[in-house]
Scaffold this active site. Structure first.
Site, PDB file in Angstrom:
ATOM      1  N   ILE A  15       0.845  -1.183   0.000  1.00  0.00           N
ATOM      2  CA  ILE A  15       0.000   0.000   0.000  1.00  0.00           C
ATOM      3  C   ILE A  15       0.883   1.237   0.000  1.00  0.00           C
ATOM      4  O   ILE A  15       1.973   1.225   0.563  1.00  0.00           O
ATOM      5  CB  ILE A  15      -0.967  -0.013   1.217  1.00  0.00           C
ATOM      6  CG1 ILE A  15      -1.938   1.173   1.179  1.00  0.00           C
ATOM      7  CG2 ILE A  15      -0.227  -0.093   2.530  1.00  0.00           C
ATOM      8  CD1 ILE A  15      -3.084   1.066   2.200  1.00  0.00           C
ATOM      9  N   CYS A  16       0.440   2.282  -0.686  1.00  0.00           N
ATOM     10  CA  CYS A  16       1.125   3.568  -0.712  1.00  0.00           C
ATOM     11  C   CYS A  16       2.560   3.412  -1.210  1.00  0.00           C
ATOM     12  O   CYS A  16       2.796   2.864  -2.275  1.00  0.00           O
ATOM     13  CB  CYS A  16       1.052   4.200   0.680  1.00  0.00           C
ATOM     14  SG  CYS A  16       1.639   5.913   0.752  1.00  0.00           S
ATOM     15  N   GLY A  17       3.540   3.859  -0.450  1.00  0.00           N
ATOM     16  CA  GLY A  17       4.924   3.807  -0.888  1.00  0.00           C
ATOM     17  C   GLY A  17       5.424   2.414  -1.174  1.00  0.00           C
ATOM     18  O   GLY A  17       6.356   2.237  -1.973  1.00  0.00           O
TER      19      GLY A  17
END
Length: 202
Positions: free
Chosen positions: A104-106
């Site tokens: 998720i995300c980065g």
């Protein structure tokens, strides 16, 4: 699911985004999975929110065959240094061993840099965030809350509930109407969904 479940491994590192995996780990634990934290070493790390986390296992000692899932949360370090690249390489080991990975995300940018999104449908915060990594998978980007392609799950930073939904579906923690009700309860505050979960003891 019956039988003994292998642990789920949550990657932890300095600047970890606290909010992105809380739904996932809490309800995996309620579903019978042990959550074990994995760090670059056994040295404590601190999240964005200042939480001190003591890793249970060092990354070099983690084997895909001992795990049900590797979770890669976001962190500032994904975009400011190469310190977390070993976690993306470990994700490659997991996928090559047919063991699921959820980023998720980065964490999605880390996978992009490792080449793991070039041939898989995926999502992230926005398409140009991943494009900045120089990866070759832009045509496989899907503008949605979360994506599962085989054993890989991806999501953006504003979608922790959708991220959890995909993990639960992949591991079979919740299915069908119950999975849908869980998502509607935590994403939409749908009171009717609570009644569905209560009826099945969730």
């Amino acid at each position: 699911m019956n039988g003994i479940r292998k642990p789920v491994h949550l990657a932890v590192y300095d600047t970890l985004a606290d909010w992105e995996t809380g739904h996932t780990t809490a309800y995996l634990a309620r579903g019978g999975y042990e959550i074990r934290t994995v760090g670059a070493s056994l040295a404590p790390v601190r999240s964005v929110g200042g939480l001190r986390i003591q890793p249970d296992v060092a990354l070099d000692d983690l084997r895909p065959e001992d795990s049900s899932l590797l979770i890669l949360p976001g962190a500032d370090l994904w975009d400011t240094s190469d310190d977390l690249a070993p976690f993306a390489r470990k994700a490659r080991e997991f996928l090559e061993a047919d063991v699921p990975v959820a980023a998720i995300c980065g964490g999605t940018a880390g996978l992009a840099r490792e080449g793991l999104l070039d041939d898989r449908a995926h999502t992230s915060a926005v398409s140009f965030y991943l494009a900045a990594t120089g990866y070759k998978g832009g045509e496989r980007y899907v503008d949605t809350d979360a994506v599962t392609d085989g054993k890989l799950i991806t999501a953006g930073p504003t979608e922790p509930v959708a991220f959890a939904r995909e993990v639960f579906g992949l591991l079979g923690v919740y299915e069908g109407e119950v999975l849908d009700a869980w998502y509607r309860l935590f994403h939409d505050s749908d009171a009717e969904a609570y009644a569905v979960l209560e009826a099945v003891g969730q």
